[in-house]
Write a protein that holds these residues in place. Structure first.
Motif, short mmCIF file in Angstrom:
data_model
loop_
_atom_site.label_atom_id
_atom_site.label_comp_id
_atom_site.label_asym_id
_atom_site.label_seq_id
_atom_site.Cartn_x
_atom_site.Cartn_y
_atom_site.Cartn_z
N LYS A 168 1.02 -1.61 0.27
CA LYS A 168 -0.21 -0.05 0.13
C LYS A 168 0.88 1.43 -0.07
O LYS A 168 1.05 2.05 -1.02
N ALA A 169 2.30 0.61 0.60
CA ALA A 169 2.62 2.80 0.77
C ALA A 169 3.28 2.62 -0.43
O ALA A 169 3.94 3.84 -1.32
N ILE A 170 3.83 1.44 -1.58
CA ILE A 170 4.02 1.58 -3.02
C ILE A 170 3.31 2.25 -3.80
O ILE A 170 3.60 3.05 -4.43
N GLU A 171 2.27 1.63 -3.23
CA GLU A 171 1.23 2.35 -4.57
C GLU A 171 0.39 3.98 -4.06
O GLU A 171 0.20 4.80 -4.97
N ASP A 172 0.29 4.09 -2.53
CA ASP A 172 0.11 5.54 -2.31
C ASP A 172 1.60 6.38 -2.68
O ASP A 172 1.02 7.40 -3.02
N LEU A 173 2.64 6.43 -2.59
CA LEU A 173 3.40 7.50 -2.64
C LEU A 173 3.92 7.21 -3.88
O LEU A 173 3.94 8.21 -4.64
N THR A 174 3.29 6.48 -5.09
CA THR A 174 3.70 6.34 -6.70
C THR A 174 2.90 7.47 -7.14
O THR A 174 3.23 7.90 -7.98
N ILE A 175 1.25 7.06 -6.42
CA ILE A 175 0.72 8.32 -7.51
C ILE A 175 0.71 9.45 -6.54
O ILE A 175 1.39 11.06 -7.45
N SER A 176 1.36 9.89 -5.13
CA SER A 176 1.90 11.33 -4.42
C SER A 176 3.56 11.85 -5.90
O SER A 176 3.64 12.74 -5.47
N LEU A 177 4.96 10.95 -5.20
CA LEU A 177 5.32 11.40 -6.38
C LEU A 177 4.92 11.17 -7.80
O LEU A 177 6.01 12.31 -8.29
N THR A 178 4.98 10.61 -8.07
CA THR A 178 4.19 10.76 -9.91
C THR A 178 3.56 12.60 -10.09
O THR A 178 3.67 12.93 -10.91
N GLU A 179 2.30 13.26 -8.94
CA GLU A 179 2.69 14.24 -9.14
C GLU A 179 3.43 15.18 -9.09
O GLU A 179 3.78 16.26 -9.73
N ILE A 204 2.61 -8.39 -9.17
CA ILE A 204 3.64 -7.58 -10.43
C ILE A 204 2.56 -7.10 -10.87
O ILE A 204 3.20 -5.71 -11.28
N LYS A 205 0.92 -7.15 -11.04
CA LYS A 205 0.15 -6.19 -11.92
C LYS A 205 0.05 -4.71 -10.81
O LYS A 205 0.26 -3.25 -11.62
N ILE A 206 0.21 -4.88 -9.86
CA ILE A 206 0.23 -3.77 -9.07
C ILE A 206 2.12 -2.74 -9.10
O ILE A 206 1.83 -1.48 -9.61
N ASN A 211 4.04 1.77 -12.57
CA ASN A 211 5.52 2.38 -12.66
C ASN A 211 7.15 1.32 -12.64
O ASN A 211 7.98 2.19 -12.80
N VAL A 212 7.10 0.06 -11.93
CA VAL A 212 8.41 -0.36 -11.27
C VAL A 212 8.00 -1.25 -12.71
O VAL A 212 8.02 -2.21 -12.87
N HIS A 213 9.50 -1.25 -13.82
CA HIS A 213 10.54 -1.84 -14.75
C HIS A 213 11.34 -2.73 -14.37
O HIS A 213 11.92 -3.06 -15.37
N ASN A 214 11.55 -2.35 -13.39
CA ASN A 214 12.90 -3.25 -12.75
C ASN A 214 13.06 -4.00 -11.31
O ASN A 214 12.25 -3.19 -10.59
N ILE A 256 8.58 -5.91 -17.07
CA ILE A 256 9.37 -5.71 -16.09
C ILE A 256 10.83 -6.34 -16.41
O ILE A 256 10.33 -7.31 -16.73
N ASN A 257 11.43 -5.74 -16.31
CA ASN A 257 12.73 -6.56 -16.26
C ASN A 257 13.42 -7.18 -14.86
O ASN A 257 13.16 -6.17 -14.00
N PHE A 258 14.12 -8.53 -14.66
CA PHE A 258 14.56 -9.35 -13.63
C PHE A 258 16.04 -9.08 -13.68
O PHE A 258 16.05 -9.76 -14.63
N LEU A 259 16.12 -8.91 -12.84
CA LEU A 259 18.00 -8.91 -12.29
C LEU A 259 18.27 -9.61 -10.73
O LEU A 259 17.45 -9.61 -9.63
N ILE A 260 18.86 -11.16 -11.15
CA ILE A 260 18.60 -12.22 -10.67
C ILE A 260 20.23 -11.91 -9.70
O ILE A 260 21.36 -11.90 -9.89
N ARG A 261 20.62 -11.41 -8.08
CA ARG A 261 21.13 -11.42 -7.33
C ARG A 261 21.33 -12.71 -7.37
O ARG A 261 20.50 -12.81 -6.21
N VAL A 262 22.97 -12.51 -6.72
CA VAL A 262 23.42 -14.06 -5.83
C VAL A 262 24.65 -13.84 -5.36
O VAL A 262 25.52 -13.70 -5.81
N ASN A 263 24.29 -13.30 -4.38
CA ASN A 263 24.89 -14.10 -3.37
C ASN A 263 26.17 -15.86 -3.13
O ASN A 263 25.30 -16.28 -2.54
N VAL A 264 27.65 -14.77 -3.23
CA VAL A 264 28.71 -15.99 -3.91
C VAL A 264 29.28 -16.37 -2.50
O VAL A 264 29.66 -15.40 -2.17
N ASP A 265 28.94 -17.60 -1.91
CA ASP A 265 30.26 -17.84 -0.84
C ASP A 265 30.52 -19.54 -1.99
O ASP A 265 29.81 -20.13 -3.18
N LYS A 266 31.29 -20.30 -0.96
CA LYS A 266 32.22 -21.71 -1.65
C LYS A 266 30.22 -22.33 -1.76
O LYS A 266 31.02 -23.28 -3.16
#
Length: 487
Positions: A168-179, A204-206, A211-214, A256-266
């Motif tokens: 909900k914070a993402i939805e609310d702030l997207t409206i105000s910051l887009t304005e 994903i739809k939200i 306007n989250v593309h990454n 949406i584009n997806f970046l898969i981050r892998v934190n690597v140890d042995k």
């Protein structure tokens, strides 16, 4: 006319005996040249002297010297290191900043209990208060009006904890910051860092509507390894499979584009082949190669976290991680080409030249118009302090004042400590990009480029000559930050 010149202290001269050539690379400018042996020997000889005199009417190497001078491989003899890198300093880099890089923590709560997470204290703070939401909007508008900068872009990173716990914070702030962006004619872009558990079809739809593309998702290897290193707090709940199922259900026409981050140890490194097999089985990669990419990251050890000896033994040093990263690149290329051969696609993948480039300090720290805001409205200059109110220099309720960030904006890697100041690797040092960590450690651990650079550039050059189908030609990119978030 006689001039006094000297070689740039950030030059590297790398012999390629097989071709009777020398690779010339500069770590400050990211310049890359191939010299014949005679020209290379000339430059190598001149580098032995504090300066040399150049008579532009008599000099045998006149054209070469002019070219090298124009490209800054040769410089005026009185140009010291401070003058040389002055235009590259963080203060100058962000002096004319045009982008507000705003990271917003929608919550500090997380559904995972990753043992290595730098947020070792997780207060139960979630951004629900409308007063804070309005405060964020008002603060950004105040920043735009008072900063004195020609701002062109408002870039948002949704962060946590796990940010999708509080959609909900993402939805609310997207409206105000887009304005706000529309009011001041700014480009609006946004991304999110998530563990992927709540990447449901609904969310994903939200995100698309916001306007989250990454989207960056962390998956630490195959199931057994991932579930152990990134355990869910709710026991007996599916973890790894849920993330892969969520990714597999993203509509093919999603923006949406997806970046898969892998934190690597042995352990993670040992499970990579199984992980890539699983992605294939779920139809995620290479099937969606245009939308899915990878970011292997070195799993750091934080002094503040009580890490067991058993876990420390599984950590890689930076050189081991460097070797893994190189093998991972080849693994990805070979797997993609093998898959492509079995399909009608018939596209051949090549390795990109891995050319180290100048590393900017994290904009969140160094730029006076970039910051992280926590769920209570406190403003931080590093992602890694979002859980600690005491490290916030101000809040959204105080109004914008660049002086609050003066000590952050004035941080200079080139004068931070004598050891690093005199290192040829400093401009490309990827362990010095986090000012917060650099200040804590004083002298950060040395980048692998310090030991691997020359052999690695030569290896890529030889591959380009003799196996051009496996590697593309180099392209020089400048001014980047590798990021450091162990999410």
């Amino acid at each position: 006319m006689i001039l006094k010149l000297k070689t740039n202290p950030y030059n590297f001269l790398i012999p390629v005996k097989e071709e009777n050539q020398i690779i010339l690379y500069n770590s400050l400018t990211s310049g890359l040249e191939i010299l014949n042996f005679e020209s290379g020997q000339f430059l190598l000889e001149k580098s032995q002297y504090s300066f040399f005199e150049y008579d532009d009417e008599k000099e045998k190497y006149n054209e070469l010297i002019k070219y090298l001078y124009d490209k800054e491989y040769l410089i005026d003899h009185d140009k010291d290191i401070k003058t040389l890198f002055s235009r590259y300093t963080d203060e100058n880099q962000y002096k004319f900043a045009k982008t507000i890089n705003l990271t917003i923590g929608t919550t500090i709560t997380c559904n995972m209990g990753c043992s290595y997470c730098f947020e070792f204290v997780k207060p139960n703070h979630t951004l629900k208060d409308d007063k804070v939401k309005k405060g964020i909007k008002d603060y950004i508008e105040d920043l735009i009006l008072k900063s004195g900068k020609k701002i062109e872009t408002l870039s948002i990173t949704w962060y946590g904890g796990e940010p999708l716990i509080n959609v909900k914070a993402i939805e609310d702030l997207t409206i105000s910051l887009t304005e706000v962006a529309q009011k001041y004619n700014l480009k609006y872009v946004s991304n999110i860092i998530t563990n992927g558990i709540y990447l449901t079809e609904k969310n994903i739809k939200i995100l698309e509507d916001c306007n989250v593309h990454n989207v960056q998702i962390t998956i630490d290897g195959a199931k057994e390894t991932h579930d152990k290193k990134r355990p869910l707090k709710q026991v007996n709940k599916k973890n790894y499979e849920v993330i892969l199922e969520n990714l597999s259900k993203v509509p093919l026409d999603s923006k949406i584009n997806f970046l898969i981050r892998v934190n690597v140890d042995k352990e993670v490194a040992a499970s990579i082949d199984q992980f890539l097999d699983d992605l294939n089985d779920f139809g995620i990669w290479p099937q969606r190669f245009k939308k899915v990419s990878f970011d292997p990251a070195w799993l750091r050890t934080y002094d503040e976290i009580d890490t067991s000896e058993e876990e420390l033994d599984k950590r890689m040093n930076l050189d081991e991680f460097f070797d893994f990263k190189m093998s991972f690149r080849k693994n990805i290329m070979n797997r993609f080409n093998s898959w492509s051969d079995r399909t009608e696609l018939k596209i051949k993948s090549k390795l990109k030249w891995d050319l180290p480039t100048y590393q900017t300090t994290c904009a969140t720290w160094a730029s006076p118009i970039s910051m992280t805001i926590d769920p209570n409205g406190y403003i931080h200059k590093c992602w890694e302090t979002i859980h600690d109110d005491s490290q916030a220099p101000t809040s959204v309720f105080d109004g914008y004042n660049a002086e609050k960030f003066a000590k952050h904006s004035s941080f200079n890697r080139f004068s931070h400590n004598e050891v690093c100041t005199n290192c040829k690797i400093l401009p490309i040092c990827d362990t010095f990009t986090c000012s917060h960590e650099a200040i804590k450690a004083n002298v950060p651990v040395c980048s692998s480029w310090k030991y691997k650079l020359e052999d690695y550039l030569k290896e890529q050059y030889i591959n380009m000559l003799y196996s051009p189908e496996t590697i593309s030609r180099p392209q020089v990119f400048t001014l980047e930050n590798t990021g450091h978030s162990a999410k």
